[in-house]
Scaffold this active site. Sequence first.
Site, short mmCIF file in Angstrom:
data_model
loop_
_atom_site.label_atom_id
_atom_site.label_comp_id
_atom_site.label_asym_id
_atom_site.label_seq_id
_atom_site.Cartn_x
_atom_site.Cartn_y
_atom_site.Cartn_z
N HIS B 86 0.87 -1.05 -0.04
CA HIS B 86 0.04 0.04 0.05
C HIS B 86 0.99 1.12 -0.19
CE1 HIS B 86 -3.33 -2.52 0.81
NE2 HIS B 86 -2.88 -2.97 2.13
N ALA B 147 -6.91 -4.78 -5.31
CA ALA B 147 -6.60 -6.10 -4.69
C ALA B 147 -7.63 -5.91 -3.50
CB ALA B 147 -5.20 -6.05 -3.94
N LEU B 161 -10.38 -3.07 0.49
CA LEU B 161 -9.72 -3.18 -0.72
C LEU B 161 -8.59 -1.91 -1.07
CD1 LEU B 161 -11.19 -0.55 -2.76
CD2 LEU B 161 -13.09 -2.02 -2.76
N ALA B 162 -7.91 -2.32 -2.11
CA ALA B 162 -6.76 -1.50 -2.43
C ALA B 162 -6.89 -1.06 -4.01
CB ALA B 162 -5.48 -1.88 -2.03
N CYS B 178 0.28 -10.73 -3.97
CA CYS B 178 -0.81 -11.76 -3.83
C CYS B 178 -0.46 -13.02 -4.27
CB CYS B 178 -1.94 -11.44 -4.81
SG CYS B 178 -2.26 -9.51 -4.56
#
Lengths: 162, 231
Positions: B86, B147, B161-162, B178
């Site tokens: 992030h 993601a 979520l991002a 991931c």
Amino acid sequence: MALRIWASSTANALRLSSATRPHFSPLSRCFSSVLDGLKYAHSHEWVKHEGHVATIGITDHAQDHLGEVVFVELPDIGGSVTKGTGFGAVESVKATSDVNSPICGEIVEVNTNLKETPGLINSSPYEKGWMIKVKPSNPSELEALMGPKEYTKFCEEEDGGH
Amino acid sequence: MRIPRNLEVWRLGTVNYLKALKLQEKLASDRKINKIPDTLLSLQHPPTYTLGKRRTDYNLLVPESELKNMGAELHYTQRGGDITFHGPHQAILYPIISLRDIGLGARKYVENLESTMTELSSLYGVKAHGQRKCETGVWVGDRKIGAIGVRISAGITSHGLAFNIDPDLTFFKHIVPCGIADKDVTSLRTETDLVLPDDEVIQEQLVSCFARLFGYNDIIWKDKNVIEIDG
């Protein structure tokens, strides 16, 4: 689907009644099987009480709503579980979901097969996908849980009401 | 008659990961006892790598000490999903909502989170898609633009979520994002021909997509400084 055919033929073989809706009904929302002889929690766990041991797992409805289970976290033997509190978790579709115990008791066995084959929860939620076995500390707690008919209705309302 | 449902949205700006996590834990606890309504946190993080419950740290390709040199933090969490990054210019949404109240299971919830991001992408002419079997997330072709990693406890959601607006994609080179080795990561900036507005605008649009998909009648916007929030 193969799962429903398997579930209903197994149910027939064991002479269990199934509340499975006909799968050709386009308006039906509840395709999940519910077994007689088990008790059910509002958080979609089932309990099978045999003698001094209660086996706990998650229902067909629960596994269907989770998606493919890829990871299962289970507690240690000898630990205790508390009614309504989480004892482990499952992961599916990048979501970890807590699994709650419907009763209080001491954990006497855990299903170690789930470590290698977490998908047993999807393919066999009431048999090979059992999660823990518990010695209930208060067997009367089982009376407060839902029976199969009540749980079936509960699922229908939960799925249909939104 | 259907009861109108409101969503309270907290715009938090850039928030340290652990502070945001602590806030989510408090809000989830409050939501469980119905002290607060469904709440959505809209924010960004400083450079941060996170792992999920399975602790797949073999997907971190550099030593943790090197992350510090890059100015990034590493955190282990209880959410589902694998390792991810992030950072600035990545829109984060953390919904703290009751799935039981709306009758959604994990699978449908995650599908809706994917749809939130595909809808936002389409506003900028980007054809993204989710619901790829075994690969949760949002993709443009073979490139991942969004993601998901979620935790559900007592029927209440946290994490979320991002969505990559325009983060520095080189940060993703230090992980197997991931857990998927052979696919690239992308961003809205990379995929669209349109000029992008400020992040705040895009984040508001993302929130609106979420609210519409989840059937909320009203959004109540609140601007919060997380330092002022009692933790």
